[in-house]
Design a protein around this motif. Sequence first.
Motif, short mmCIF file in Angstrom:
data_model
loop_
_atom_site.label_atom_id
_atom_site.label_comp_id
_atom_site.label_asym_id
_atom_site.label_seq_id
_atom_site.Cartn_x
_atom_site.Cartn_y
_atom_site.Cartn_z
N ALA A 26 26.41 8.12 -57.90
CA ALA A 26 27.14 8.26 -56.64
C ALA A 26 28.11 9.43 -56.69
O ALA A 26 28.34 10.11 -55.68
CB ALA A 26 27.89 6.97 -56.33
N LEU A 27 28.67 9.70 -57.86
CA LEU A 27 29.58 10.84 -58.00
C LEU A 27 28.89 12.16 -57.69
O LEU A 27 29.50 13.07 -57.12
CB LEU A 27 30.14 10.88 -59.43
CG LEU A 27 31.03 12.07 -59.80
CD1 LEU A 27 32.28 12.08 -58.91
CD2 LEU A 27 31.41 12.03 -61.27
N ALA A 200 18.70 16.74 -43.17
CA ALA A 200 17.63 16.51 -44.14
C ALA A 200 18.19 16.48 -45.56
O ALA A 200 17.79 15.63 -46.38
CB ALA A 200 16.57 17.61 -44.01
N GLY A 201 19.11 17.39 -45.87
CA GLY A 201 19.75 17.36 -47.18
C GLY A 201 20.55 16.09 -47.38
O GLY A 201 20.50 15.48 -48.46
N ALA A 202 21.29 15.68 -46.33
CA ALA A 202 22.06 14.44 -46.44
C ALA A 202 21.14 13.24 -46.61
O ALA A 202 21.46 12.31 -47.36
CB ALA A 202 22.92 14.28 -45.19
N ALA A 203 20.01 13.24 -45.93
CA ALA A 203 19.07 12.11 -46.04
C ALA A 203 18.50 12.00 -47.44
O ALA A 203 18.30 10.89 -47.96
CB ALA A 203 17.94 12.29 -45.03
N SER A 204 18.24 13.14 -48.08
CA SER A 204 17.73 13.09 -49.46
C SER A 204 18.77 12.48 -50.39
O SER A 204 18.42 11.72 -51.32
CB SER A 204 17.33 14.49 -49.92
OG SER A 204 18.46 15.33 -50.02
N CYS A 205 20.04 12.80 -50.17
CA CYS A 205 21.11 12.21 -50.98
C CYS A 205 21.24 10.72 -50.70
O CYS A 205 21.46 9.92 -51.63
CB CYS A 205 22.43 12.92 -50.71
SG CYS A 205 22.48 14.63 -51.25
N ALA A 206 21.11 10.33 -49.42
CA ALA A 206 21.18 8.90 -49.08
C ALA A 206 20.04 8.13 -49.74
O ALA A 206 20.24 7.02 -50.26
CB ALA A 206 21.14 8.74 -47.57
N ALA A 207 18.85 8.74 -49.74
CA ALA A 207 17.72 8.09 -50.41
C ALA A 207 17.97 7.95 -51.91
O ALA A 207 17.62 6.93 -52.52
CB ALA A 207 16.44 8.88 -50.16
N GLY A 208 18.60 8.97 -52.50
CA GLY A 208 18.92 8.90 -53.92
C GLY A 208 19.94 7.82 -54.23
O GLY A 208 19.92 7.23 -55.32
N LEU A 210 20.28 5.00 -52.39
CA LEU A 210 19.64 3.70 -52.14
C LEU A 210 18.65 3.34 -53.24
O LEU A 210 18.55 2.18 -53.64
CB LEU A 210 18.94 3.73 -50.78
CG LEU A 210 19.86 3.81 -49.55
CD1 LEU A 210 19.04 3.97 -48.28
CD2 LEU A 210 20.74 2.56 -49.46
N TRP A 211 17.88 4.34 -53.66
CA TRP A 211 16.88 4.11 -54.72
C TRP A 211 17.31 4.92 -55.93
O TRP A 211 16.94 6.09 -56.07
CB TRP A 211 15.50 4.51 -54.24
CG TRP A 211 14.99 3.62 -53.16
CD1 TRP A 211 14.42 2.39 -53.29
CD2 TRP A 211 15.01 3.91 -51.75
NE1 TRP A 211 14.09 1.88 -52.06
CE2 TRP A 211 14.44 2.78 -51.09
CE3 TRP A 211 15.45 4.98 -50.97
CZ2 TRP A 211 14.31 2.73 -49.71
CZ3 TRP A 211 15.33 4.92 -49.60
CH2 TRP A 211 14.76 3.80 -48.98
N ASP A 217 13.54 12.47 -59.94
CA ASP A 217 12.12 12.84 -60.02
C ASP A 217 11.83 14.12 -59.25
O ASP A 217 10.82 14.78 -59.50
CB ASP A 217 11.23 11.71 -59.49
CG ASP A 217 11.24 10.50 -60.40
OD1 ASP A 217 11.53 10.67 -61.60
OD2 ASP A 217 10.96 9.38 -59.92
N VAL A 218 12.68 14.44 -58.30
CA VAL A 218 12.51 15.65 -57.48
C VAL A 218 13.86 16.36 -57.33
O VAL A 218 14.38 16.51 -56.22
CB VAL A 218 11.92 15.32 -56.09
CG1 VAL A 218 10.45 15.01 -56.19
CG2 VAL A 218 12.67 14.14 -55.45
N PRO A 219 14.47 16.81 -58.43
CA PRO A 219 15.83 17.38 -58.33
C PRO A 219 15.90 18.64 -57.49
O PRO A 219 16.94 18.94 -56.90
CB PRO A 219 16.18 17.68 -59.80
CG PRO A 219 14.86 17.82 -60.48
CD PRO A 219 13.94 16.86 -59.79
#
Length: 244
Positions: A26-27, A200-208, A210-211, A217-219
């Motif tokens: 989260a940090l 889109a960038g924020a959504a990728s962080c949100a997915a990271g 949540l899961w 796996d896709v840095p």
Amino acid sequence: MSSLLCAVAAVWLAAAMRLLSEPCSALALAPALVLGVVAAIVRQRGDRLSARIVLGAALTAALVMHFVFPPPELPFARLAGYRAFAVMGLVLASAYLCLHLRASLRRARFLLLIACFVMLAMAAAPSWSWALEAVGLMIAALLLGQLGGLAPELAAVLLLFAAPLGAPSGVAAAAVLALWSALLYIERGDRWPSIVAPAAGAASCAAGLLWRGSLCDVPALAIGLFCAAAAFESTSSSSVNPAP
């Protein structure tokens, strides 16, 4: 303003992936998520000096990291050549401090930086999947660089040198970034990407968040999405579609 926020988010993620012991914590992800959401709300496009400074400093730091800490997959026989191309990249990056270069030289410094990335990636590539990932990222960078201006070029090359290669799903991430960059280039005169690109960038962080571990796996994906957003937000719709 939006370009600066996206640039800071990309730099933060790149630093977290390289320096934090838990790069998908989260940090690492929460600050980038907040920056992406704020950038999507603000929606102020334009080439800002502050964004160029952040991107240029981050590019320099990324190239220094390549010189000091080459990838562990790199064969010892190629170490000297790898560091030589990293130094060449630093020299080419310093050319962005020259404000009065001819147009041909301005274009050459961008293309030569991409060539340096290709040489670094090929030198360290232990498999064809690594090489395919590098090709996908190169295509994405070339498309982002076509948006015009200094900041898009800096964001494009930052994507190349800051994103870690060799992730389990790195080829898929590179393909997504190439397609997304192509879409942003095609739709560069529209307004909707000003919301969607940072989101889109924020959504990728949100997915990271949540899961847990999924983003590791896709840095390159999250870093690339924010670099693409910074590149797009650094252009103005009036300069893309000038009034008759």
